[in-house]
Design a protein around this motif. Structure first.
Motif, PDB file in Angstrom:
ATOM      1  N   HIS A   1       0.838  -1.198   0.000  1.00 57.51           N
ATOM      2  CA  HIS A   1       0.000   0.000   0.000  1.00 57.51           C
ATOM      3  C   HIS A   1       0.875   1.251   0.000  1.00 57.51           C
ATOM      4  O   HIS A   1       2.101   1.168   0.175  1.00 57.51           O
ATOM      5  CB  HIS A   1      -0.918   0.005   1.222  1.00 57.51           C
ATOM      6  N   LEU A   2       0.255   2.389  -0.160  1.00 60.50           N
ATOM      7  CA  LEU A   2       0.992   3.653  -0.151  1.00 60.50           C
ATOM      8  C   LEU A   2       1.827   3.802   1.117  1.00 60.50           C
ATOM      9  O   LEU A   2       2.958   4.276   1.077  1.00 60.50           O
ATOM     10  CB  LEU A   2       0.019   4.831  -0.268  1.00 60.50           C
ATOM     11  N   SER A   3       1.256   3.383   2.251  1.00 57.98           N
ATOM     12  CA  SER A   3       1.956   3.541   3.530  1.00 57.98           C
ATOM     13  C   SER A   3       3.194   2.665   3.625  1.00 57.98           C
ATOM     14  O   SER A   3       4.038   2.874   4.501  1.00 57.98           O
ATOM     15  CB  SER A   3       1.006   3.233   4.691  1.00 57.98           C
ATOM     16  N   ASP A   4       3.329   1.677   2.750  1.00 62.00           N
ATOM     17  CA  ASP A   4       4.491   0.796   2.762  1.00 62.00           C
ATOM     18  C   ASP A   4       5.650   1.363   1.951  1.00 62.00           C
ATOM     19  O   ASP A   4       6.761   0.823   1.995  1.00 62.00           O
ATOM     20  CB  ASP A   4       4.123  -0.582   2.185  1.00 62.00           C
ATOM     21  N   ILE A   5       5.396   2.418   1.198  1.00 61.54           N
ATOM     22  CA  ILE A   5       6.412   2.986   0.320  1.00 61.54           C
ATOM     23  C   ILE A   5       7.122   4.143   1.024  1.00 61.54           C
ATOM     24  O   ILE A   5       6.476   5.034   1.573  1.00 61.54           O
ATOM     25  CB  ILE A   5       5.776   3.477  -1.001  1.00 61.54           C
ATOM     26  N   THR A   6       8.441   4.103   0.995  1.00 64.98           N
ATOM     27  CA  THR A   6       9.227   5.194   1.573  1.00 64.98           C
ATOM     28  C   THR A   6       9.475   6.245   0.499  1.00 64.98           C
ATOM     29  O   THR A   6      10.215   6.003  -0.461  1.00 64.98           O
ATOM     30  CB  THR A   6      10.571   4.681   2.113  1.00 64.98           C
ATOM     31  N   LEU A   7       8.835   7.391   0.645  1.00 67.25           N
ATOM     32  CA  LEU A   7       9.008   8.478  -0.308  1.00 67.25           C
ATOM     33  C   LEU A   7      10.253   9.287   0.063  1.00 67.25           C
ATOM     34  O   LEU A   7      10.665   9.314   1.221  1.00 67.25           O
ATOM     35  CB  LEU A   7       7.771   9.383  -0.313  1.00 67.25           C
ATOM     36  N   PRO A   8      10.854   9.968  -0.920  1.00 63.73           N
ATOM     37  CA  PRO A   8      12.029  10.802  -0.625  1.00 63.73           C
ATOM     38  C   PRO A   8      11.697  11.885   0.402  1.00 63.73           C
ATOM     39  O   PRO A   8      10.543  12.251   0.592  1.00 63.73           O
ATOM     40  CB  PRO A   8      12.371  11.416  -1.993  1.00 63.73           C
ATOM     41  N   ALA A   9      12.728  12.392   1.053  1.00 69.27           N
ATOM     42  CA  ALA A   9      12.550  13.438   2.066  1.00 69.27           C
ATOM     43  C   ALA A   9      11.812  14.639   1.484  1.00 69.27           C
ATOM     44  O   ALA A   9      12.113  15.094   0.379  1.00 69.27           O
ATOM     45  CB  ALA A   9      13.917  13.872   2.596  1.00 69.27           C
ATOM     46  N   GLY A  10      10.814  15.107   2.213  1.00 66.36           N
ATOM     47  CA  GLY A  10      10.062  16.280   1.789  1.00 66.36           C
ATOM     48  C   GLY A  10       8.906  15.993   0.854  1.00 66.36           C
ATOM     49  O   GLY A  10       8.146  16.891   0.509  1.00 66.36           O
ATOM     50  N   VAL A  11       8.763  14.732   0.429  1.00 68.31           N
ATOM     51  CA  VAL A  11       7.697  14.352  -0.503  1.00 68.31           C
ATOM     52  C   VAL A  11       6.558  13.708   0.279  1.00 68.31           C
ATOM     53  O   VAL A  11       6.778  12.787   1.068  1.00 68.31           O
ATOM     54  CB  VAL A  11       8.222  13.383  -1.586  1.00 68.31           C
ATOM     55  N   VAL A  12       5.332  14.180   0.064  1.00 64.48           N
ATOM     56  CA  VAL A  12       4.167  13.709   0.815  1.00 64.48           C
ATOM     57  C   VAL A  12       3.118  13.159  -0.142  1.00 64.48           C
ATOM     58  O   VAL A  12       2.820  13.777  -1.178  1.00 64.48           O
ATOM     59  CB  VAL A  12       3.551  14.861   1.646  1.00 64.48           C
ATOM     60  N   SER A  13       2.555  12.009   0.186  1.00 66.54           N
ATOM     61  CA  SER A  13       1.463  11.435  -0.591  1.00 66.54           C
ATOM     62  C   SER A  13       0.177  12.211  -0.317  1.00 66.54           C
ATOM     63  O   SER A  13      -0.224  12.372   0.843  1.00 66.54           O
ATOM     64  CB  SER A  13       1.259   9.961  -0.226  1.00 66.54           C
ATOM     65  N   VAL A  14      -0.456  12.678  -1.363  1.00 69.42           N
ATOM     66  CA  VAL A  14      -1.703  13.438  -1.210  1.00 69.42           C
ATOM     67  C   VAL A  14      -2.798  12.569  -0.607  1.00 69.42           C
ATOM     68  O   VAL A  14      -3.541  13.001   0.271  1.00 69.42           O
ATOM     69  CB  VAL A  14      -2.156  14.005  -2.576  1.00 69.42           C
ATOM     70  N   GLU A  15      -2.889  11.316  -1.043  1.00 73.80           N
ATOM     71  CA  GLU A  15      -3.940  10.436  -0.538  1.00 73.80           C
ATOM     72  C   GLU A  15      -3.729  10.114   0.932  1.00 73.80           C
ATOM     73  O   GLU A  15      -4.667  10.162   1.728  1.00 73.80           O
ATOM     74  CB  GLU A  15      -3.981   9.141  -1.368  1.00 73.80           C
ATOM     75  N   LEU A  16      -2.505   9.762   1.321  1.00 79.19           N
ATOM     76  CA  LEU A  16      -2.251   9.424   2.720  1.00 79.19           C
ATOM     77  C   LEU A  16      -2.503  10.612   3.639  1.00 79.19           C
ATOM     78  O   LEU A  16      -2.898  10.434   4.802  1.00 79.19           O
ATOM     79  CB  LEU A  16      -0.818   8.934   2.893  1.00 79.19           C
ATOM     80  N   ALA A  17      -2.283  11.822   3.132  1.00 81.66           N
ATOM     81  CA  ALA A  17      -2.504  13.022   3.938  1.00 81.66           C
ATOM     82  C   ALA A  17      -3.992  13.195   4.289  1.00 81.66           C
ATOM     83  O   ALA A  17      -4.332  13.908   5.236  1.00 81.66           O
ATOM     84  CB  ALA A  17      -1.989  14.253   3.204  1.00 81.66           C
ATOM     85  N   LYS A  18      -4.859  12.512   3.546  1.00 81.77           N
ATOM     86  CA  LYS A  18      -6.304  12.596   3.795  1.00 81.77           C
ATOM     87  C   LYS A  18      -6.744  11.678   4.941  1.00 81.77           C
ATOM     88  O   LYS A  18      -7.856  11.789   5.427  1.00 81.77           O
ATOM     89  CB  LYS A  18      -7.082  12.231   2.528  1.00 81.77           C
ATOM     90  N   GLY A  19      -5.873  10.736   5.323  1.00 82.76           N
ATOM     91  CA  GLY A  19      -6.224   9.823   6.407  1.00 82.76           C
ATOM     92  C   GLY A  19      -5.930   8.376   6.054  1.00 82.76           C
ATOM     93  O   GLY A  19      -5.695   8.028   4.890  1.00 82.76           O
ATOM     94  N   ALA A  20      -5.954   7.514   7.086  1.00 82.64           N
ATOM     95  CA  ALA A  20      -5.594   6.108   6.916  1.00 82.64           C
ATOM     96  C   ALA A  20      -6.525   5.371   5.953  1.00 82.64           C
ATOM     97  O   ALA A  20      -6.126   4.392   5.317  1.00 82.64           O
ATOM     98  CB  ALA A  20      -5.597   5.405   8.276  1.00 82.64           C
TER      99      ALA A  20
END
Length: 202
Positions: A157-176
């Motif tokens: 899932h999106l939460s399993d992916i490590t994004l680069p520093a400073g990069v935020v997932s728009v979907e995850l920011a909406k909630g679990a």
């Protein structure tokens, strides 16, 4: 300066008819907006656009538009194509401000799929790009997922992916509850459990 550089001219004549004339002249109408400035209508060379749009980086890198001697950094926000001809019909660009976060999408690169499909396993891609926000300097070209590291039957899932520093997932920011599935490795159809059931039925 970006490796993707396009020369553009300010377009004075607007409207559908004017755009059709431009396309007949092998030019592409475009618009540049954002960063708190007025939108500007532009014209670009179609051949150059066609050449660049074949490269994945054209959609994710910060581009440079040379407009009347001024270099403007921008990202591609939208591209419209002819329904059946190999032609680009319109481009939308958004200006880049180094101090303002971008809202865009980056592609997902799935690594080692060949290893993951040994033994008849199949890989199901649920998304091919991830919507993100970040400062221009932090914009990644793509996000990688190592499929070979996924257990059979498991989903990343999106939460399993490590994004680069400073990069935020728009979907995850909406909630679990917005934790989208990205990729699943499935066992072969007709696996051992199914075969046992069939034998019992016989």
């Amino acid at each position: 300066m970006s490796q993707y550089v396009l020369n553009a001219e300010v377009r004075e004549t607007l409207g559908t008819g004017a755009s059709r004339r431009l396309r007949r002249e092998e030019k592409v109408p475009a618009i540049l907006y954002g960063a708190g400035k007025d939108a500007v209508s532009l014209t670009l060379e179609h051949n150059k656009v066609i050449q660049m749009q074949e490269d994945e980086g054209f959609y994710t890198h910060i581009l440079t538009l040379n407009i009347g001697g001024e270099s403007v950094e921008a990202i591609l926000k939208d591209i419209q194509r002819h329904p059946y001809k190999p032609k680009v019909t319109h481009l939308d660009f958004q200006r880049v401000d180094a101090s303002q976060k971008l809202h865009t999408k980056v592609p997902v690169h799935f690594l080692n799929e060949e290893a993951a499909t040994k033994g008849g396993n199949t890989v199901a891609h649920h998304v091919t790009e991830i919507e993100i926000t970040c400062l221009p300097a932090q914009l990644p070209e793509f996000v990688e997922v190592d499929v070979a590291a996924i257990e059979v039957g498991a989903t990343v899932h999106l939460s399993d992916i490590t994004l680069p520093a400073g990069v935020v997932s728009v979907e995850l920011a909406k909630g679990a509850d917005h934790d989208q599935a990205v990729v699943t490795v499935n066992a072969p159809k007709g696996g051992a459990a199914e075969e046992t059931a069939e034998e019992a039925a016989e």
